[in-house]
Design a protein around this motif. Structure first.
Motif, PDB file in Angstrom:
ATOM      1  N   VAL A 166      45.562  40.360  23.434  1.00 22.35           N
ATOM      2  CA  VAL A 166      44.668  41.461  23.078  1.00 22.35           C
ATOM      3  C   VAL A 166      45.476  42.674  22.627  1.00 22.35           C
ATOM      4  N   SER A 167      46.558  42.979  23.336  1.00 27.67           N
ATOM      5  CA  SER A 167      47.408  44.110  22.946  1.00 27.67           C
ATOM      6  C   SER A 167      48.071  43.869  21.600  1.00 27.67           C
ATOM      7  N   PHE A 168      48.533  42.653  21.359  1.00 24.96           N
ATOM      8  CA  PHE A 168      49.171  42.342  20.075  1.00 24.96           C
ATOM      9  C   PHE A 168      48.174  42.431  18.927  1.00 24.96           C
ATOM     10  N   ILE A 169      46.930  42.049  19.165  1.00 22.56           N
ATOM     11  CA  ILE A 169      45.902  42.175  18.129  1.00 22.56           C
ATOM     12  C   ILE A 169      45.708  43.648  17.761  1.00 22.56           C
ATOM     13  N   GLY A 170      45.655  44.511  18.785  1.00 15.97           N
ATOM     14  CA  GLY A 170      45.539  45.936  18.528  1.00 15.97           C
ATOM     15  C   GLY A 170      46.743  46.480  17.770  1.00 15.97           C
ATOM     16  N   LEU A 171      47.938  45.985  18.111  1.00 19.70           N
ATOM     17  CA  LEU A 171      49.142  46.443  17.422  1.00 19.70           C
ATOM     18  C   LEU A 171      49.180  45.979  15.975  1.00 19.70           C
ATOM     19  N   VAL A 172      48.642  44.789  15.694  1.00 16.25           N
ATOM     20  CA  VAL A 172      48.559  44.325  14.312  1.00 16.25           C
ATOM     21  C   VAL A 172      47.767  45.325  13.473  1.00 16.25           C
ATOM     22  N   ALA A 173      46.646  45.799  14.018  1.00 17.46           N
ATOM     23  CA  ALA A 173      45.814  46.756  13.288  1.00 17.46           C
ATOM     24  C   ALA A 173      46.536  48.088  13.094  1.00 17.46           C
ATOM     25  N   LEU A 174      47.188  48.579  14.136  1.00 16.67           N
ATOM     26  CA  LEU A 174      47.830  49.895  14.047  1.00 16.67           C
ATOM     27  C   LEU A 174      49.075  49.871  13.172  1.00 16.67           C
ATOM     28  N   LEU A 228      56.104  43.906  24.531  1.00 16.20           N
ATOM     29  CA  LEU A 228      55.102  44.969  24.463  1.00 16.20           C
ATOM     30  C   LEU A 228      55.729  46.334  24.712  1.00 16.20           C
ATOM     31  N   GLY A 229      56.601  46.419  25.713  1.00 18.70           N
ATOM     32  CA  GLY A 229      57.233  47.703  26.015  1.00 18.70           C
ATOM     33  C   GLY A 229      58.027  48.242  24.841  1.00 18.70           C
ATOM     34  N   VAL A 230      58.821  47.390  24.214  1.00 18.82           N
ATOM     35  CA  VAL A 230      59.658  47.827  23.088  1.00 18.82           C
ATOM     36  C   VAL A 230      58.804  48.195  21.881  1.00 18.82           C
ATOM     37  N   LEU A 231      57.825  47.355  21.550  1.00 23.59           N
ATOM     38  CA  LEU A 231      56.985  47.619  20.383  1.00 23.59           C
ATOM     39  C   LEU A 231      56.150  48.884  20.557  1.00 23.59           C
ATOM     40  N   LEU A 232      55.685  49.146  21.775  1.00 18.38           N
ATOM     41  CA  LEU A 232      54.874  50.342  22.012  1.00 18.38           C
ATOM     42  C   LEU A 232      55.721  51.608  21.926  1.00 18.38           C
ATOM     43  N   ILE A 233      56.942  51.564  22.426  1.00 13.76           N
ATOM     44  CA  ILE A 233      57.818  52.734  22.298  1.00 13.76           C
ATOM     45  C   ILE A 233      58.214  52.934  20.845  1.00 13.76           C
ATOM     46  N   TYR A 234      58.632  51.858  20.191  1.00  5.91           N
ATOM     47  CA  TYR A 234      59.057  51.956  18.796  1.00  5.91           C
ATOM     48  C   TYR A 234      57.918  52.459  17.912  1.00  5.91           C
ATOM     49  N   GLY A 235      56.720  51.951  18.143  1.00  5.00           N
ATOM     50  CA  GLY A 235      55.591  52.318  17.292  1.00  5.00           C
ATOM     51  C   GLY A 235      55.050  53.714  17.535  1.00  5.00           C
ATOM     52  N   ALA A 248      49.750  54.262  23.145  1.00  2.00           N
ATOM     53  CA  ALA A 248      50.550  53.177  23.711  1.00  2.00           C
ATOM     54  C   ALA A 248      50.207  52.959  25.178  1.00  2.00           C
ATOM     55  N   LEU A 249      49.943  54.045  25.903  1.00  6.63           N
ATOM     56  CA  LEU A 249      49.584  53.935  27.321  1.00  6.63           C
ATOM     57  C   LEU A 249      48.322  53.101  27.512  1.00  6.63           C
ATOM     58  N   TRP A 250      47.321  53.288  26.648  1.00  3.98           N
ATOM     59  CA  TRP A 250      46.074  52.538  26.763  1.00  3.98           C
ATOM     60  C   TRP A 250      46.308  51.040  26.642  1.00  3.98           C
ATOM     61  N   PHE A 251      47.297  50.633  25.854  1.00  3.71           N
ATOM     62  CA  PHE A 251      47.525  49.211  25.593  1.00  3.71           C
ATOM     63  C   PHE A 251      48.092  48.472  26.800  1.00  3.71           C
ATOM     64  N   VAL A 252      48.725  49.199  27.733  1.00  4.93           N
ATOM     65  CA  VAL A 252      49.264  48.563  28.944  1.00  4.93           C
ATOM     66  C   VAL A 252      48.692  49.209  30.204  1.00  4.93           C
ATOM     67  N   LEU A 253      47.598  49.926  30.062  1.00 11.02           N
ATOM     68  CA  LEU A 253      47.034  50.668  31.188  1.00 11.02           C
ATOM     69  C   LEU A 253      46.640  49.745  32.338  1.00 11.02           C
ATOM     70  N   LEU A 254      46.019  48.616  32.022  1.00 13.94           N
ATOM     71  CA  LEU A 254      45.561  47.707  33.076  1.00 13.94           C
ATOM     72  C   LEU A 254      46.719  47.108  33.867  1.00 13.94           C
ATOM     73  N   PRO A 255      47.700  46.439  33.233  1.00 11.03           N
ATOM     74  CA  PRO A 255      48.787  45.862  34.037  1.00 11.03           C
ATOM     75  C   PRO A 255      49.666  46.907  34.719  1.00 11.03           C
ATOM     76  N   ILE A 256      49.909  48.044  34.059  1.00 15.36           N
ATOM     77  CA  ILE A 256      50.744  49.078  34.670  1.00 15.36           C
ATOM     78  C   ILE A 256      50.054  49.672  35.899  1.00 15.36           C
ATOM     79  N   THR A 257      48.766  49.972  35.786  1.00 13.11           N
ATOM     80  CA  THR A 257      48.026  50.543  36.911  1.00 13.11           C
ATOM     81  C   THR A 257      47.966  49.567  38.072  1.00 13.11           C
ATOM     82  N   ASP A 258      47.714  48.301  37.766  1.00  9.85           N
ATOM     83  CA  ASP A 258      47.662  47.287  38.811  1.00  9.85           C
ATOM     84  C   ASP A 258      49.008  47.177  39.515  1.00  9.85           C
ATOM     85  N   MET A 259      50.102  47.202  38.766  1.00  4.88           N
ATOM     86  CA  MET A 259      51.428  47.064  39.369  1.00  4.88           C
ATOM     87  C   MET A 259      51.742  48.223  40.308  1.00  4.88           C
ATOM     88  N   PHE A 260      51.568  49.463  39.830  1.00  8.95           N
ATOM     89  CA  PHE A 260      51.923  50.606  40.670  1.00  8.95           C
ATOM     90  C   PHE A 260      51.009  50.725  41.886  1.00  8.95           C
TER      91      PHE A 260
END
Length: 356
Positions: A166-174, A228-235, A248-260
């Motif tokens: 899902v994140s990669f699909i969003g990155l394709v568009a952006l 994902l981390g590298v592409l989001l920072i680079y982009g 970029a935060l929105w694209f990993v918000l779910l896994p990052i929030t769950d982890m912390f």
């Protein structure tokens, strides 16, 4: 864009073929996952998903995508983390060893490619936040956070692969809207190869004459997180940024929030923040009475909503502080939900029992 569709199809075919080739090798090499403890699957499952995805990305990139230094180092670092993940899958490395390896691999991007934070945007409505030299170590920590967030979420079939897709699909568009076709095509290669993996992971059986089931393994989940981390920072950085840092935060918000959240709860209970358990959000949903397929759909809907919201706010040029405030509000809601998860479980089970 025709080349993009060719890359999508080719990466799918190559990943599918790689899985079929690697399945018989996995048992010989003992690169398999055995049931027991927290692992409730049946039978011995090959852990070759990550290697198959990486092999597909490597070949597709070599055949169809330009090879600037960014792409070559991306493939090098990706290969290193896949190798480390395979060793971890086989021998169960210590958390300290994994963190050191992740740190060194992340440094390849940050210090060799200058992939770091130039700006965080106007998160508080007081002007652009420029971290200066702190942008380098913060980028390393952010990449490591993405790696571990995806790795720690890998607790049920199809979850990490689907969320990453899902994140990669969003990155394709952006990336496409920004004219960055190199990284747009790279993301399409990830979509194709991950799609092939999901066929084996979600619909595979353990009978040899049918599609054999496989797992992604630590090699795959860490490779997804690193990418994902590298592409989001680079982009999100530099003059030619495709999107803002808060997007970029929105694209990993779910896994990052769950982890912390999980790490905080573990430390509060006197346990190691890296100790495995069954208290992730998908475990809560499963205990609430939903089956595995329904849980996967719920998680995908949440991830899809976050990606769409982040992309829409970017497209319509919403202020960074407004987008950041929305993300923080969701994090707070998540904390309240986890704190009262037992109420949600009891309410959901009662509702499902009444409906039945």
């Amino acid at each position: 864009m025709e080349l993009g569709y060719i890359i999508l199809a080719m990466s799918f075919v190559l990943a599918f073929a790689a899985v079929k080739l690697l399945q018989p090798v996995a048992e010989w090499a003992q690169l398999v996952d055995k049931p027991g403890g927290r692992k409730q699957h049946q039978g011995v499952i090959p852990l070759v998903g990550g290697l198959a995805i990486y092999a597909s990305i490597l070949l597709t990139t070599f055949l169809f995508i330009e090879q600037p230094i960014e792409i070559r180092l991306f493939l090098l670092a990706g290969g290193l983390i896949v190798f480390m993940g395979m060793v971890d899958d086989r021998y169960e490395l210590s958390a300290r060893f994994r963190l050191v390896g992740q740190f060194l691999i992340s440094c390849i991007f940050v210090y060799a490619l200058e992939v770091h934070f130039h700006s965080f945007g106007d998160l508080f409505g007081i002007g652009e936040l420029n971290p200066g030299w702190l942008g380098y170590p913060l980028a390393v920590l952010s990449i490591m956070a993405a790696i571990n967030a995806m790795n720690m979420m890998d607790g049920m079939d199809g979850l990490v692969g689907s969320i990453a897709m899902v994140s990669f699909i969003g990155l394709v568009a952006l990336f496409g809207a920004n004219g960055n076709t190199t990284f747009q095509y790279l993301c399409m290669a990830f979509i194709g190869s991950t799609g092939a993996f999901l066929i084996f992971n979600l619909w595979g059986a353990r009978k040899p004459k049918r599609i054999g089931k496989i797992f992604m393994g630590d090699s795959g989940s860490m490779f997804m997180g690193l990418s994902l981390g590298v592409l989001l920072i680079y982009g999100s950085q530099g003059e030619s940024a495709a999107f803002s840092p808060v997007t970029a935060l929105w694209f990993v918000l779910l896994p990052i929030t769950d982890m912390f959240t999980i790490m905080y709860r573990r430390v509060k209970r006197g346990r190691s923040p890296m100790a495995p358990d069954r208290t992730h959000i998908h475990h809560i949903i499963l205990r609430a009475g939903f089956n595995a397929k329904q849980t996967l759909y719920i998680m995908l809907c949440v991830q899809g909503l976050f990606v769409v919201v982040g992309a829409v706010l970017h497209v319509y040029k919403a202020p960074d502080w407004f987008s950041f405030l929305g993300a923080i509000a969701l994090v707070v809601f998540y904390q309240l939900l986890m704190k009262r998860s037992w109420r949600f479980i009891r309410w959901s089970k009662r509702r499902i029992f009444t409906a039945a």
